[in-house]
Design a protein around this motif. Structure first.
Motif: not given
Length: 290
Positions: A228-232, A242-248, A253-256, A262-265
């Protein structure tokens, strides 16, 4: 009427003890010569005034000498004007040098970032447990449950997209990961270590596009962000990138519009930044107190 046993009449001397007061030469009536007594009293008072005036002059000179010595001592000179002699012992002692003390000041505090900017100074032990302690993370009113953790010296094996090549090119020495979940959102935070700050800064800049840390499943967390599309995100501080990969977790898919993602990231990035800064502060404090 006469007094005494006869013989010559004694003369009264106001400065001679036990002398008799003079009586009138025509003392047939025994009346004292009051004029003579008044003249003698005036003479006595004049002599006393002279003594008092003389004593006052001596006191003034003594005070003047003491003041002169005090001024000389205050100016740091051992020779008063006129070279006075026979000074009192106390006045001579006042010429001794006043003890001086070198000014002291506390050393400036050590900069915590100096200790996290190079591997040569950043010597404190580090692990997944020290970077990501406990079983959960609380940010405000949000509680993130900690899942699996991982620690490897093969940085490329824990990265995806272009990040493996970027980490290898900049000599990554270690990559530590941890996963946190809240509701249906999962996030993996990865911290890569380098020998210098310049290397970490280059990695952050080069990882701006198509570079990500691999999501870490386990401990109740299913695979996520594999298809899926995730926030990185990518960032750095000191010698750490340091890096983050955040998704459901359900593969959506993650959208804007997904503000919680985005808050979790943001929460995990801030937490990781704070943990690295704390590491620098602890080492700076130990160096100062040691």
């Amino acid at each position: 009427m006469s007094y005494g046993q006869g013989g010559p009449q004694s003369q009264w001397d106001p400065w001679k003890p036990n002398s008799q007061q003079p009586w009138s030469s025509g003392g047939d009536d025994g009346t004292p010569d009051w004029a003579a007594l008044a003249e003698a009293s005036e003479t006595r008072n004049k002599r006393r005034k002279l003594l008092f005036i003389g004593g006052g002059a001596i006191a003034t000179i003594a005070v003047g000498t003491a003041v002169a010595m005090a001024v000389v001592s205050a100016n740091g000179s051992n020779n008063a004007s006129g070279n006075p002699t026979n000074l009192p012992a106390s006045a001579s002692a006042s010429n001794s040098a006043t003890p001086s003390f070198a000014p002291t000041s506390a050393p400036p505090p050590l900069d915590p970032r100096d200790f996290i900017s190079t591997a040569k100074k950043d010597k404190a032990p580090i692990s997944a447990d020290t970077l990501f302690p406990g079983t959960q993370l609380t940010v405000g009113t949000t509680v993130y449950k900690k899942g699996a953790t991982a620690d490897t010296t093969s940085c490329a094996s824990a990265a995806g997209g272009k990040l493996p090549q970027i980490l290898t090119a900049n000599s990554c020495t270690r990559l530590i990961r941890a996963t946190y979940t809240n509701g249906g959102i999962a996030a993996t935070i990865g911290v890569a270590l380098f020998d210098t700050q310049d290397q970490a800064t280059k990695v952050k800049q080069q990882a701006a596009k198509n570079a990500m840390v691999r999501s870490l499943s386990g401990k109740g967390v299913k695979d996520f962000c594999n298809a899926a599309v995730c926030l990185t995100t990518a960032n750095s501080v000191g010698r750490y990138a340091y890096f983050t990969t955040v998704g459901f977790t359900d593969g959506k898919n993650v959208t804007n519009k997904d503000s919680k993602v985005f808050g979790t990231g943001n929460d995990l990035q801030q937490f990781t930044f704070d943990q690295i800064i704390r590491r620098g502060r602890a080492q700076a404090s130990a160096a100062t107190n040691g």
